[in-house]
Design an enzyme around this catalytic site. Structure first.
Site, PDB file in Angstrom:
ATOM      1  N   HIS A 366       0.813  -1.346  -0.050  1.00 55.60           N
ATOM      2  CA  HIS A 366       0.262   0.107  -0.011  1.00 55.60           C
ATOM      3  C   HIS A 366       0.836   1.335  -0.037  1.00 55.60           C
ATOM      4  CE1 HIS A 366      -3.598  -2.179   2.376  1.00 55.60           C
ATOM      5  NE2 HIS A 366      -3.347  -2.513   0.935  1.00 55.60           N
ATOM      6  N   HIS A 438       7.099   1.506   5.489  1.00 54.82           N
ATOM      7  CA  HIS A 438       8.259   2.529   4.999  1.00 54.82           C
ATOM      8  C   HIS A 438       7.580   3.846   5.323  1.00 54.82           C
ATOM      9  CE1 HIS A 438      11.115   3.215   1.408  1.00 54.82           C
ATOM     10  NE2 HIS A 438      11.397   3.778   2.674  1.00 54.82           N
ATOM     11  N   GLU A 439       8.684   4.710   5.363  1.00 57.69           N
ATOM     12  CA  GLU A 439       8.391   6.223   5.775  1.00 57.69           C
ATOM     13  C   GLU A 439       7.460   6.171   7.125  1.00 57.69           C
ATOM     14  OE1 GLU A 439       7.446   5.350   2.635  1.00 57.69           O
ATOM     15  OE2 GLU A 439       9.081   6.337   1.617  1.00 57.69           O
ATOM     16  N   GLU A 463      17.823   1.941  -1.211  1.00 59.35           N
ATOM     17  CA  GLU A 463      17.295   2.346  -2.206  1.00 59.35           C
ATOM     18  C   GLU A 463      18.036   3.772  -2.718  1.00 59.35           C
ATOM     19  OE1 GLU A 463      13.189   2.785  -1.542  1.00 59.35           O
ATOM     20  OE2 GLU A 463      13.564   4.909  -0.092  1.00 59.35           O
TER      21      GLU A 463
HETATM   22  C1  NOJ Z   1       9.244   5.333  -2.252  1.00 53.93           C
HETATM   23  C2  NOJ Z   1       9.882   4.251  -1.277  1.00 53.93           C
HETATM   24  O1  NOJ Z   1      10.869   4.508  -0.974  1.00 53.93           O
HETATM   25  C3  NOJ Z   1      10.151   2.797  -2.221  1.00 53.93           C
HETATM   26  O2  NOJ Z   1      10.702   1.775  -1.365  1.00 53.93           O
HETATM   27  C4  NOJ Z   1       8.792   2.600  -2.977  1.00 53.93           C
HETATM   28  O3  NOJ Z   1       9.111   1.456  -3.411  1.00 53.93           O
HETATM   29  C5  NOJ Z   1       8.012   3.679  -3.411  1.00 53.93           C
HETATM   30  N1  NOJ Z   1       7.852   4.746  -2.498  1.00 53.93           N
HETATM   31  C6  NOJ Z   1       6.825   3.253  -4.060  1.00 53.93           C
HETATM   32  O4  NOJ Z   1       5.956   2.833  -3.002  1.00 53.93           O
END
Ligand code: NOJ
Length: 650
Positions: A366, A438-439, A463
């Site tokens: 998501h 994430h974030e 990344e």
């Molecule tokens: C930014 C995130 O840092 C990355 O891991 C993710 O794949 C993309 N957003 C898309 O959700």
């Protein structure tokens, strides 16, 4: 009766069980302070406590002490998963019951816990008369370390949230608010980390030097410029000071978990996971998140990756870019993302059915782009949709510099953000779904209470390779960000020289990350066809578990190197990993932590000619017999590392 105390100075010392750490509570002319000592040396000078409250008198003055209550606590806690099965929860607690001696006569409790390796305290604000719902204008808590203390910091309130390189600076040079954990080394050589535990319904604590050169809390504000709106009674998060004699000693600190509550319910269904993903192919430009000729998340690719996971011996597969919303500028358009509608070339019924037949866990995805209002409208149906398809893991994402919550732009680490992340964790728990956020909001140990929160990204991860990640970064994390809990670093990239995303690493170092950076959801982030080219190296990733019985940090210095040993929870095997910065180094590993068995070591080390800049793939894989007391010498190349599996053979 309380008036008797006015003008009098009261000091009360609380000692850790081993008596080496002392916290002093000070009530001076109605104002409250604390200080902290280690081995009788002061490490936190008298520091103010209290609050400013909107529309009310401030809550830091005119206090009298009604009574105190002290108890000793001795307990071993068992964690369902993580770096250690057991952690100690031994402390001396003193609660100070305070009351104002003039109108409005409010009462507040300050509760301190003093551990052998930490001091923690929290405020408990009681309701009375009109005083039932309050708005915090400011929290006044200070952590007054010597200004010549060294700090390793990342800035707060920046567009990339927690995803910054750590910088070393003296405290007197802190010129902006910084996130916690804030790791420090005092002039007398103690290592501290200032952090918080059990962050609920409040803004995240950042720290800044105020105009008096005091290191003061700066609670992340809401868009209305206040810090938090809370109903009383209210307990703040624990303010936590971890204390160690060495940098490596700091990395063993588990107090954050001890300060959180036991699990809320039965989480027997939660299992840690290793997974591959339809993901890195997007980063190197082979596939796209958005539909089109090179769309990554197609039914066909998902089936191929499921087969690949089975072949590689990995249990899970992340699929990003499967849903409506990625077309065009997805950061701008994310406000309309759909979480129950897949793209025409992706059939979740078929993919989940195939994954189930092949015994692979799908990790759903998501990407909210921080549009919390859009996400919260769909969360219940989106989690049901995945649950209906037998999906028990979701990676969530909150790209973007701010969040939209109730139509307002808020910081991810504000009270609004904290409450949103908590909603996701609790709803996911109800649906038997585990999260990798994430974030995210930073970790404060709540995964002890909510074990379905298996991981967070929340730091500069792989990344960012291909430009701004230096080898020293992964040598910073164990002493800084990882004190806040596990991290999905998206490890295991073997395609190091890819020109679209050139990494600052060696191959052996990519294996080391699986030991040095713990994550309850651990990603082997490269594409399966790359792994097929390195079957010998990949074996380490296949073998290493994601749940450990015990962790022993062995050696290291902040930003220079880090070496750690972890014992599997399900077997007698050990895993050891080490990483170094731009400098090569030889280190000795003394296996005196082993028991009496005989072990076969599978060693994955940098080749003698390895170098992260021009020879990253040189790896030396060999076997050795190891017993307790064996000593081995290992070479780590510039930007390199090593990984060892110790298999108990007798
Ligand atoms: C930014 C995130 O840092 C990355 O891991 C993710 O794949 C993309 N957003 C898309 O959700």
């Amino acid at each position: 009766m309380l008036k008797n105390f006015i003008g009098r100075k009261i000091e009360k010392d609380i000692f850790s069980p081993d008596e080496n750490v002392k916290c002093r509570f000070i009530l001076d002319s109605g104002k409250i302070y604390y200080s902290v000592y280690k081995n009788n040396e002061i490490i936190i000078k008298p520091s103010a406590l209290g609050f400013l409250i909107c529309g009310e008198e401030p809550l830091f003055d005119h206090f009298g002490l009604i009574r105190t209550q002290t108890k000793k606590h001795h307990e071993t806690i068992e964690l369902q998963w993580g770096e250690n099965r057991y952690i100690k929860n031994n402390y001396t607690e003193t609660a100070f019951y305070l009351a104002e001696n003039k109108n409005p006569y409010r009462i507040m409790t300050l509760r301190f816990r003093v551990f052998d390796d930490a001091v923690a305290f929290r405020y408990e604000i009681q309701p009375q008369n009109k005083f039932r719902r309050i708005t915090i204008k400011d929290e006044l808590t200070e952590f007054n370390v010597d200004l010549n203390t060294t700090a390793w910091k990342i800035p707060a309130y920046q567009p990339d949230r927690y995803e910054y390189n750590y910088e070393k600076t003296p405290v007197y040079n802190l010129d902006q608010s910084v996130h916690t954990p804030l790791t420090l080394c005092t002039p007398n050589g103690y290592y501290l980390s200032i952090h918080e535990a059990a962050l609920y319904n409040y803004g995240s604590m950042t720290l800044k030097l105020d105009k008096n050169q005091n290191l003061k809390t700066d609670i992340t504000p809401l868009s209305d410029h206040t810090k938090a709106h809370v109903d009383l009674p209210f307990k703040t998060p624990w303010r936590l000071i971890m204390i160690a004699d060495s940098a490596i000693g700091l990395t063993a600190n588990q107090t954050m978990y001890a300060l959180n509550d036991p699990p809320k319910g039965d989480f027997g269904w939660v299992k840690t996971l290793k997974f591959i993903g339809i993901w890195w192919a997007m980063y190197v430009g082979e596939w796209t998140w958005a539909p089109g000729d090179r769309h990554g998340a197609t039914t066909e690719h998902a089936r191929e990756y499921i087969d690949a996971a089975v072949k590689l011996g990995i249990s899970g597969l992340l699929i990003e870019g499967w849903n409506e919303g990625w077309e065009g500028d997805w950061l701008e358009n994310g406000v309309n993302n759909e979480f129950t509608i897949s793209t025409p070339d992706f059939d979740l019924d078929e993919v989940s059915y195939y994954a189930d037949r092949r015994n692979i866990e799908i990790v759903g995805h998501h990407e909210t782009v921080g549009f919390v209002d859009n996400y919260e409208r769909q969360m219940e149906s989106a989690y049901n949709y995945y649950a209906k398809h037998g999906i028990h893991y979701i990676k969530t994402g909150y790209s973007g510099s701010m969040m939209m919550v109730n139509g307002r732009r808020e910081f991810h680490h504000s009270q609004a953000g904290v409450n949103h992340y908590q909603k996701t964790v609790e709803l996911a728990a109800k649906k038997h779904i585990c999260l990798d956020i994430h974030e995210p909001i930073k970790g404060t140990g709540i995964e002890r209470t909510w074990p379905n929160l298996l991981s967070r990204e929340g730091a500069r991860g792989q990344e960012y390779e291909g430009g701004s990640l230096k080898p020293s970064h992964a040598c910073m994390l164990p002493y800084t960000r990882l004190l806040a809990g596990g991290m999905d670093y998206t490890s295991g990239i073997f395609d190091i020289r890819n020109s679209a995303k050139r990494l600052s690493t060696t191959l052996a170092r990519q294996l080391a990350y699986f030991v040095t950076i713990y994550s309850g959801m651990q990603m082997a982030a490269d594409r399966p066809f790359i792994y097929e080219k390195f079957p010998e190296a990949f074996k380490f990733i296949r073998d290493i578990p994601t749940n450990f019985e015990e962790t022993i940090p062995l050696a290291g210095e902040i930003g220079e190197y880090f070496v750690v040993a972890r014992k599997d929870r399900e077997s007698l095997n050990w895993y050891i990993g080490g990483v170094t910065n731009e400098n090569d180094r030889n280190i000795y590993i003394d296996f005196n932590f082993l028991d009496d068995g005989i072990y076969q070591a599978e060693v994955y080390a940098d080749g003698k000619d390895a170098h992260y800049l021009d020879n990253p793939l040189s790896i030396d894989i060999k076997k050795k017999r190891i017993v307790r007391g064996s000593l081995i010498n290992l070479y780590m190349a510039p930007g390199g590392g090593f990984a060892i599996r110790l298999k108990r053979i007798k």
